[in-house]
Design a protein around this motif. Structure first.
Motif, short mmCIF file in Angstrom:
data_model
loop_
_atom_site.label_atom_id
_atom_site.label_comp_id
_atom_site.label_asym_id
_atom_site.label_seq_id
_atom_site.Cartn_x
_atom_site.Cartn_y
_atom_site.Cartn_z
N VAL A 364 128.61 15.36 -10.59
CA VAL A 364 129.85 14.66 -10.94
C VAL A 364 130.98 15.61 -11.28
N SER A 365 130.65 16.88 -11.52
CA SER A 365 131.68 17.86 -11.87
C SER A 365 131.15 19.25 -11.58
N GLY A 366 132.05 20.24 -11.62
CA GLY A 366 131.62 21.61 -11.44
C GLY A 366 130.62 22.04 -12.51
N LYS A 367 130.86 21.61 -13.74
CA LYS A 367 129.94 21.94 -14.84
C LYS A 367 128.55 21.36 -14.58
N ASP A 368 128.54 20.11 -14.10
CA ASP A 368 127.27 19.45 -13.79
C ASP A 368 126.54 20.19 -12.67
N ALA A 369 127.29 20.62 -11.64
CA ALA A 369 126.69 21.35 -10.52
C ALA A 369 126.12 22.69 -10.98
N LYS A 370 126.86 23.41 -11.82
CA LYS A 370 126.37 24.71 -12.31
C LYS A 370 125.09 24.55 -13.12
N ARG A 371 125.05 23.51 -13.97
CA ARG A 371 123.83 23.25 -14.75
C ARG A 371 122.65 22.97 -13.84
#
Length: 416
Positions: A364-371
């Motif tokens: 849903v977001s870049g932060k979510d993808a990185k996690r």
């Protein structure tokens, strides 16, 4: 539920788990035995498609017709201009007339696979409540209809009370919604002989208002019936997935993604969902729902195929199952996977792995993808990717990339 039904419809409602409450079980049951019962459910046009959260109501209309009743699909062309405040934390955004008409056009397509429309005694009809709401005379409406409503009683309904208890604003516009919904029932009875309103249990107060109003104004006995508000066994609201709403229209959610939603049903929900969302015989639903351990996966495939076939057709269900088998069992690409087409302009300077997962809807977001990547839950072409700094140029994107988030969510990225 201990009531023993005489009519096929009431028996189905009880045995398959559709029934939460009814204003008069025995009288409604008798009405179904005696004649064709027209019954309606209202759908406000707040989006271009209904989602899985509305599917239980659509199935109730389907069973109404299969059991000899007449389904009335009421489109809320009028009430959508206000918005149902039931159990919401805030006011719905107001839509324009154009938006409402566009949404209604999209929603209408949803019903054709489930119920038969036509001019026969048990053929379904679709009606827009703007037919009587748009031309209301305000003073006349208050005098003729408003006098039958007690504000004290309206404030006692849980849908309103919960909002006020949380000290969240409830506009006068929204407060009028329950009066208009009650008026819908009255008008449908007057114009189409409607005897029954159905809906989710959050609509109980609105439905009871309509029953009372119809009895008071035209001295006609009508009935209300509600279904339980469904959550999955793990407490999630039906109609939502990790990526958002599970839409019923194929242009908003592919048949494969729809199939996959049902294939991912938790073990404890399989038997219940088979009864509610398919036409399979009860004995078969109970048998499949009782399967344990690895055997329950076969039941989930039956569920996914049956629900997808009802909405999208047998071929779409078979293709989705074949794609899933190729992806999961054989490690293949799967031609029917959800596909994101990137333009050359988007990848002129390359795209990061983080951007790819967001664009594909797997994060849903870049932060979510990185996690997801750091925790080892991201794969590209079935290989685990741990480097959040990876970039992909037009050369790497010349062939389709299969992206995987976790174990069950997949997408293809192709260069257009």
């Amino acid at each position: 539920m201990t009531y023993h039904a005489k009519s096929d419809f009431m028996r189905v409602m009880i045995e398959r788990g559709y029934l939460a409450d009814c204003t008069d079980y025995q009288a409604l049951d008798t009405a179904f035995v005696k004649s064709v019962v027209p019954g309606y459910i209202g759908f406000d046009a707040t989006a271009k498609s209904l989602h899985v959260g509305s599917l239980i109501q659509i199935m109730m209309l389907r069973w109404l017709q299969k059991c000899g009743g007449k389904p009335i699909v009421l489109m809320g062309g009028g009430t959508t201009k206000i918005g149902d405040p039931s159990f919401r934390n805030d006011e719905r955004p107001l839509l324009t007339e154009t938006q409402i008409n566009e949404n209604m056009a999209g929603i209408k397509r949803t019903f054709a696979p489930y119920i038969r429309f036509g001019n026969g005694p048990t053929d379904a009809v679709m009606i827009n409540n703007a037919e009587w709401l748009d031309g209301l005379n305000y003073i006349g409406f208050l005098r003729d209809i408003g006098k039958h409503f007690s504000v004290n009683r309206m404030l006692s309904f849980e849908s309103v009370k919960s909002r006020l208890d949380r000290e969240q604003s409830l506009s006068f516009l929204e407060f009028n919604y329950m009066i208009l919904q009650a008026y819908d029932f009255l008008e449908l009875t007057r114009r189409y002989g409607c005897l029954l309103q159905m809906g989710g249990s959050d609509q109980w107060g609105n439905i009871v208002n309509g029953v009372d109003l119809t009895r008071r104004v035209i001295e006609h006995e009508v009935y209300g019936l509600t279904s339980p508000l469904l959550t999955t066994n793990d407490g999630k609201k039906m109609g939502k997935s990790q990526n958002g709403a599970v839409w019923l229209n194929g242009d908003l959610l592919s048949p494969y993604e729809f199939w996959q939603f049902w294939r991912n049903t938790t073990d404890a929900d399989v038997g219940r969902f088979l009864k509610l969302y398919t036409d399979l015989p009860l004995d078969e639903c109970n048998r499949l729902g009782a399967l344990q351990n690895s055997e329950v996966n076969a039941a989930k495939i039956v569920l996914a195929n049956a629900v997808t076939t009802l909405l999208h057709g047998n071929e779409a269900a078979a293709t989705a199952e074949a794609t899933a088998r190729e992806v999961f069992e054989k490690g293949g690409i799967g031609d029917d996977l959800p596909t994101v087409v990137l333009s050359m302009n988007e990848v002129t300077d390359g795209l990061s792995i983080v951007q790819l997962f967001v664009r594909a809807g797997l994060a849903v977001s870049g932060k979510d993808a990185k996690r997801l990547i750091v925790e080892g839950g991201a794969r590209v072409n079935d290989e685990i990717v741990l480097d959040t700094g990876l970039r992909y140029s037009t050369r790497e994107l010349a062939e389709p990339l299969k992206l995987t988030a976790g174990r069950k969510r997949h997408a293809l990225v192709v260069l257009g």
